[in-house]
Scaffold this active site. Structure first.
Site, PDB file in Angstrom:
ATOM      1  N   HIS A   1       0.956  -1.126   0.098  1.00 19.89           N
ATOM      2  CA  HIS A   1      -0.041  -0.096  -0.056  1.00 19.89           C
ATOM      3  C   HIS A   1       0.858   1.054  -0.033  1.00 19.89           C
ATOM      4  O   HIS A   1       1.987   1.124   0.620  1.00 19.89           O
ATOM      5  CB  HIS A   1      -0.928   0.082   1.193  1.00 19.89           C
TER       6      HIS A   1
ATOM      7  N   ASP B   1       3.026  -4.286   7.777  1.00 18.36           N
ATOM      8  CA  ASP B   1       2.066  -3.634   7.787  1.00 18.36           C
ATOM      9  C   ASP B   1       0.860  -4.501   7.828  1.00 18.36           C
ATOM     10  O   ASP B   1       0.577  -5.258   7.041  1.00 18.36           O
ATOM     11  CB  ASP B   1       1.953  -2.985   6.314  1.00 18.36           C
TER      12      ASP B   1
ATOM     13  N   GLN C   1      -4.383  -4.784   7.062  1.00 23.03           N
ATOM     14  CA  GLN C   1      -5.405  -5.528   6.600  1.00 23.03           C
ATOM     15  C   GLN C   1      -5.557  -6.918   7.449  1.00 23.03           C
ATOM     16  O   GLN C   1      -6.737  -7.529   7.256  1.00 23.03           O
ATOM     17  CB  GLN C   1      -5.023  -5.819   4.965  1.00 23.03           C
TER      18      GLN C   1
ATOM     19  N   LYS D   1     -10.284  -0.077  11.048  1.00 25.18           N
ATOM     20  CA  LYS D   1     -10.266  -1.160  10.046  1.00 25.18           C
ATOM     21  C   LYS D   1     -10.718  -2.515  11.009  1.00 25.18           C
ATOM     22  O   LYS D   1     -11.236  -3.718  10.621  1.00 25.18           O
ATOM     23  CB  LYS D   1      -9.035  -1.620   9.313  1.00 25.18           C
TER      24      LYS D   1
ATOM     25  N   CYS E   1      -4.905   2.614  -3.469  1.00 23.85           N
ATOM     26  CA  CYS E   1      -3.665   2.958  -2.837  1.00 23.85           C
ATOM     27  C   CYS E   1      -2.494   2.067  -3.279  1.00 23.85           C
ATOM     28  O   CYS E   1      -1.651   1.951  -2.346  1.00 23.85           O
ATOM     29  CB  CYS E   1      -3.675   3.301  -1.607  1.00 23.85           C
TER      30      CYS E   1
END
Lengths: 156, 406
Positions: free
Chosen positions: B121, B198, B201, B224, B362
């Site tokens: 991303h 990261d 998600q 999220k 993104c």
């Protein structure tokens, strides 16, 4: 809102088979436009004659049905017009999309008015307005001989 | 597990969109919030509000305790060693910026290499780009195959003696690829290179165990994970938080301030300058409780079943192409319809109350790699049902009808 108002047959047809697609010979003005939100790209080529007429107007680019159809219709409606007339048509189009005002110009015949008004449904979809207006802003930029790429995120 | 019961905890699903029941398939972008989280925000402001850590009065003591309770819950949720390893930030983007900036300041010199992947991303690329601009660092991109999986031996080849840090996503927000980060961290640690994961998600969709992964840094966005907007988490091994300089300076992050010297507060306050989003942090505890009330395993199973069901149904529709076919995939399906631009798909689906995302999500590097300018993306949360997928597929059929596709 009604999808049929947005995706009229004429828009789907121009979206699928755009007119005046490609680079025109002898162009003396050009400009690029970009919508960073969706990646739409347009490159407008323009041949302005000595007597200030839009002799040729073509484009290359990629985008959604609305943006391709809008660009295709734009080339049809502006080609052959004087720069002054072209500016009037562009302004009326942008006002129609932004504020829903009617197309009143005498520079277009009834058939042409029907064509340009096929895009009026876009104003019901605020997120799609930029799809319809990118190429028109890019055309203005090309007519004015500006060098900077038109970016939908820096437009008013 | 009764999904209807879970869904009923989310007030937004009683709303109609364009006259239709909401089919929310944009959870990768941001998840909807359960009533318990919304109520906690409201309740905290109504009955308990005070700033934390600054005052002696009872309200402040209570607020400070509640704020710390969330930190403790996060520590347990991701299995960190200590609550001092949990830093609250604005979002995962800020968490990654914090690491890039402070690590870069201390350890990156001209010519040093940062290894990321084609899946990242923008939030796990742009912060590192600053180090390329300001310090002359080199960014290398580990390639993926056409299925959307990272090619591990190619990844290994890109590690050199100049590699100073590796930053990888745990779960792609486009292809849904679950990246084998544990394997990559093993490889990196053998060469003494720290790894940032990261987890934007992955946090809402798979079990996170930072101790088991042995990652050096882990970034999460709370919105999220069924939580409020405005807060994120940075997990970092304590040794790094002690070694690295502070990020934002101001009140709350200092120990002693003199005209000629400033010393910094101990962890975790060293990294939490200024008034933090107190109510949001307090309310996030309810998000964690919500996830735990379902059970991560149940959540994973449900979402896996949905993903498989959706893949099977979408693949059967003519002119639909699914982007990527990774070995392990979770909760995210990007697709295209030949002859229909993703923005047109999103508009047409919205008319049926189906919320998806269209664009490059993104991830322009990944879209360039896949030769695509844009894709449509359906992503799932715990509240989605097979019926939602059926409505999605019907709406996709409607796109084909409107565009007169054979």
């Amino acid at each position: 809102m009604d999808l049929k108002e947005l995706y009229q047959d004429i828009i789907l047809e121009h979206g699928k088979s755009p007119r005046n697609f490609g680079k025109c010979e002898g162009h003396n003005h050009e400009a690029k436009g970009h919508n960073p939100l969706c990646g739409d790209q347009v490159h407008v080529y323009l041949k302005i004659s000595k007597n200030q007429k839009v002799e040729e107007l073509t484009f290359e680019g990629s985008g959604c049905a609305i943006s391709i159809a809008s660009t295709s219709l734009m080339t049809e409606l502006v080609k052959g017009k004087s720069l002054d007339t072209a500016t009037r048509i562009i302004n009326e189009f942008l006002n129609m999309i932004k504020s829903g005002s009617e197309i009143k110009t005498k520079d277009l015949n009834e058939d042409q008015k029907t064509k340009i008004m096929s895009l009026s449904g876009v104003k019901q979809y605020p997120m799609r307005v930029k799809c319809a207006t990118l190429s028109w802003h890019t055309l203005v930029s090309a007519m004015n001989g500006k060098k900077k790429e038109v970016n939908t995120e820096s437009l008013d | 597990m009764n999904i209807e019961n879970i869904k009923s905890q989310f007030p937004i699903f009683s709303k109609k969109i364009n006259g239709k029941p909401l089919v929310y398939l944009d959870s990768s972008n941001s998840a909807q919030k359960p009533l318990s989280v919304i109520n906690r925000l409201n309740d905290f402001y109504k009955n308990e509000f005070s700033n934390i850590g600054r005052s002696i009065h009872s309200l402040s003591v209570n607020a400070t305790n509640k704020y710390d309770e969330t930190r403790m819950s996060v520590k347990n949720f991701i299995n960190a060693n200590s609550k001092d390893e949990i830093i609250f930030t604005k979002n995962a983007t800020e968490s990654i910026n914090l690491v890039a900036s402070t690590f870069g300041q201390k350890y990156i010199e001209k010519g040093d290499e940062i290894l990321i992947t084609d899946l990242e991303h923008h939030s796990n690329y742009v912060p590192w780009h600053y180090l390329r601009e300001n310090k002359g660092a080199v960014i290398k991109f580990a390639p993926i195959n056409d299925e959307g999986d990272i090619i591990i031996n190619e990844f290994e080849k890109l590690i050199t003696t100049k590699t100073k840090i590796i930053a990888i996503t745990h779960l792609s927000n486009v292809t849904g690829t679950i990246v084998p980060v544990k394997e990559i961290i093993d490889i990196a640690h053998k060469k003494k290179i720290p790894v940032l994961v990261d987890g934007c998600q992955s946090a809402p969709h798979i079990k996170i165990d930072v101790k088991d992964l042995d990652c050096d840094f882990y970034a999460i966005s709370c919105h999220k994970v069924y939580g409020p907007t405005g807060i994120g988490i940075l997990y970092a091994k304590q040794k790094w938080l002690e070694k690295l300089p502070p990020y934002i300076g101001g009140g709350g992050m200092i120990s002693e301030v003199k005209k000629n010297a400033i010393s910094y507060a101990p962890l975790p306050e060293k990294y939490e300058a200024g008034t933090m989003p107190t109510a949001e942090v307090v309310a996030f505890n309810e998000s964690i409780k919500f996830m735990q009330s379902i059970g991560i395993e149940n959540l994973v199973n449900h979402e896996q079943e949905l993903t498989n069901y959706a893949l099977e149904k979408l693949k059967k529709i003519n002119s639909v192409s699914i982007i990527g076919d990774p070995k392990n995939k979770a909760s995210v399906i990007s697709f295209t319809i030949k002859g229909v631009h993703p923005h047109d798909i999103a508009t047409i689906l919205d008319e049926d109350g189906v919320a998806i995302r269209a664009g490059h999500h993104c991830c322009q590097i990944l879209h360039q790699r896949l030769n695509l300018t844009a894709t449509a993306r359906a992503s799932f949360g715990i509240y989605n049902t097979k019926e939602d997928i059926d409505i999605l597929c019907k709406a996709v059929e409607n796109c084909r009808k409107i565009f007169d596709l054979k």
